[in-house]
Write a protein that holds these residues in place. Structure first.
Motif, PDB file in Angstrom:
ATOM      1  N   TYR A   7      54.591  -5.971  76.439  1.00  0.00           N
ATOM      2  CA  TYR A   7      53.707  -5.813  77.607  1.00  0.00           C
ATOM      3  C   TYR A   7      54.381  -4.864  78.583  1.00  0.00           C
ATOM      4  O   TYR A   7      55.579  -4.606  78.502  1.00  0.00           O
ATOM      5  CB  TYR A   7      53.456  -7.187  78.245  1.00  0.00           C
ATOM      6  CG  TYR A   7      52.358  -7.191  79.293  1.00  0.00           C
ATOM      7  CD1 TYR A   7      51.027  -7.038  78.922  1.00  0.00           C
ATOM      8  CD2 TYR A   7      52.662  -7.350  80.643  1.00  0.00           C
ATOM      9  CE1 TYR A   7      50.014  -7.045  79.875  1.00  0.00           C
ATOM     10  CE2 TYR A   7      51.654  -7.368  81.608  1.00  0.00           C
ATOM     11  CZ  TYR A   7      50.334  -7.206  81.216  1.00  0.00           C
ATOM     12  OH  TYR A   7      49.332  -7.195  82.161  1.00  0.00           O
ATOM     13  N   ALA A  15      51.071  -2.890  73.832  1.00  0.00           N
ATOM     14  CA  ALA A  15      51.390  -3.205  75.226  1.00  0.00           C
ATOM     15  C   ALA A  15      50.376  -2.578  76.173  1.00  0.00           C
ATOM     16  O   ALA A  15      49.931  -3.202  77.153  1.00  0.00           O
ATOM     17  CB  ALA A  15      52.797  -2.723  75.559  1.00  0.00           C
ATOM     18  N   GLU A  19      47.778  -4.686  78.678  1.00  0.00           N
ATOM     19  CA  GLU A  19      47.751  -4.488  80.129  1.00  0.00           C
ATOM     20  C   GLU A  19      46.358  -4.061  80.595  1.00  0.00           C
ATOM     21  O   GLU A  19      45.818  -4.610  81.564  1.00  0.00           O
ATOM     22  CB  GLU A  19      48.796  -3.440  80.541  1.00  0.00           C
ATOM     23  CG  GLU A  19      48.830  -3.219  82.047  1.00  0.00           C
ATOM     24  CD  GLU A  19      49.808  -2.131  82.447  1.00  0.00           C
ATOM     25  OE1 GLU A  19      50.210  -2.115  83.628  1.00  0.00           O
ATOM     26  OE2 GLU A  19      50.164  -1.293  81.597  1.00  0.00           O
TER      27      GLU A  19
END
Length: 379
Positions: A7, A15, A19
């Motif tokens: 993340y 990631a 997000e």
């Protein structure tokens, strides 16, 4: 409540999706919690773009720069506490490794409806292991069986593309998964294209991890085979285990004057690079969707992709770019030359890229997951 084993501030497709997706849900009025490894190693909690991020104690992965992993015995208790403290309406795991595994376990034990999305292919990790092929094949098989065990707890399973769902069936025995694009907000990339200047030389761009399965060496060799490599500019964005080797390859093939290895860049510079690119090339063979390719398409860029995994879902050969067979350097080079030599074709393919990308708008992805959440909560 979500869990992801990579993340922000990590820079990779999974990631970036996690997000964007979490922030998108916040923008629609949802309270979103994210369980993820700490980028510093130390546990904690922070509010990041509206998402309450619970950072788990982590350790640097030995063979992948800037990547952290969690150890089960250090995080399972804390994840259980978080689930019982906040009592989410729904849990959504983005991976089955550690954070995702224990959110799935503790949410399931607590009777919380569970959704699971798969971004995983063993090839993206096994390539880093110093093992013979037979051993790697065994590791891949066991990895799929492990995923099946964790995702078997879920009330609903998704993956980014139809190819990714068929892979779940074949490799993990998980049937009925729904293909839902990771989604993207194309506006920044479209604006970057509109603001970009005309390049003196056609610019070829690659964005992604510089690891074995990305096959960036094939792109470098293909550029070296052009009749006049000095007539183009090659931009390579990202870092990884093969970065040093591929820099050396570029130098050996006499491309040092036309090739720029940018390493990791921030979001603003990355969007600008997409806006300036004339051609985007993705030679990777382990893409379940390829957000980098989708980002380039949002910037009205023609794409050349390996005919592997899910890339044909984005690259419609002869419409918005070309597909090439992995390992066929001459074929890749010929496709590059075709686009380098024809600015009108680049413009036409680029327009089609942008149109295809519109089908992957993040709003559509958020709409569908909201429907899924409502369904599993009611169920």
């Amino acid at each position: 409540m979500m869990a992801a084993d990579t993340y922000a501030p990590d820079i990779n497709g999974a990631a970036r999706f996690a997000e964007r997706f979490a922030v998108g849900l916040v923008s629609r009025g949802h309270e979103v919690h994210m369980i993820a490894p700490s980028p510093t190693g130390e546990p904690g909690r922070e509010r990041l773009n509206g998402v309450l991020v619970h950072r788990m104690r982590s350790h640097r992965y030995p063979t992948v720069a800037d990547f952290h992993i969690c150890l089960p015995w250090e995080v399972t208790g804390r994840i259980k506490q978080i689930v019982h403290k906040f009592r989410p309406d729904v849990a959504h795991v983005q991976a089955h490794f550690v954070c995702g595994r224990y959110l799935a376990k503790h949410a399931s034990d607590a009777g919380v409806p569970l959704v699971a999305t798969n971004h995983f292919m063993p090839e993206n990790l096994v390539g880093h292991l110093p093992l013979p092929k037979a051993a790697k094949d065994w590791v891949k098989h066991m990895a799929w069986q492990d995923l099946a065990k964790v995702y078997g707890l879920a009330n609903y399973v998704t993956a980014p593309t139809p190819r990714a769902t068929t892979l779940l069936e074949a490799a993990a025995g998980i049937y009925g998964a729904e293909p839902i694009s990771c989604g993207i907000d194309g506006a920044p990339y479209e604006a970057a294209r509109a603001a970009s200047r005309t390049n003196k030389k056609p610019t070829i761009l690659f964005v992604g991890r510089l690891d074995e399965e990305k096959r960036v060496d094939e792109l470098i060799k293909a550029v070296a085979k052009l009749p006049d490599p000095e007539a183009v500019k090659l931009e390579i964005v990202g870092d990884g285990s093969c970065a040093s080797k591929w820099r050396s390859l570029s130098d050996e093939l006499g491309l040092s004057s036309v090739t720029t290895f940018h390493g990791f860049v921030d979001e603003e510079e990355l969007v600008d690079l997409y806006g300036r690119a004339d051609i985007f090339v993705m030679p990777g063979i382990a893409e379940l969707q390829s957000l980098a390719t989708l980002e380039a398409m949002c910037a009205s860029t023609p794409v050349i992709c390996a005919n592997a995994m899910a890339l044909p879902h984005l690259c419609q050969s002869g419409n918005n770019g070309f597909l090439f067979e992995p390992g066929k350097i001459d074929q890749l080079s010929a496709h590059i030359l075709t686009l380098v030599s024809d600015s009108d074709l680049r413009a036409r393919f680029g327009e089609h890229s942008r149109n295809i990308a519109e089908d992957h708008a993040i709003g559509k992805t958020l709409d569908r997951f909201e429907e899924i959440y409502a369904t599993v909560i009611e169920g």
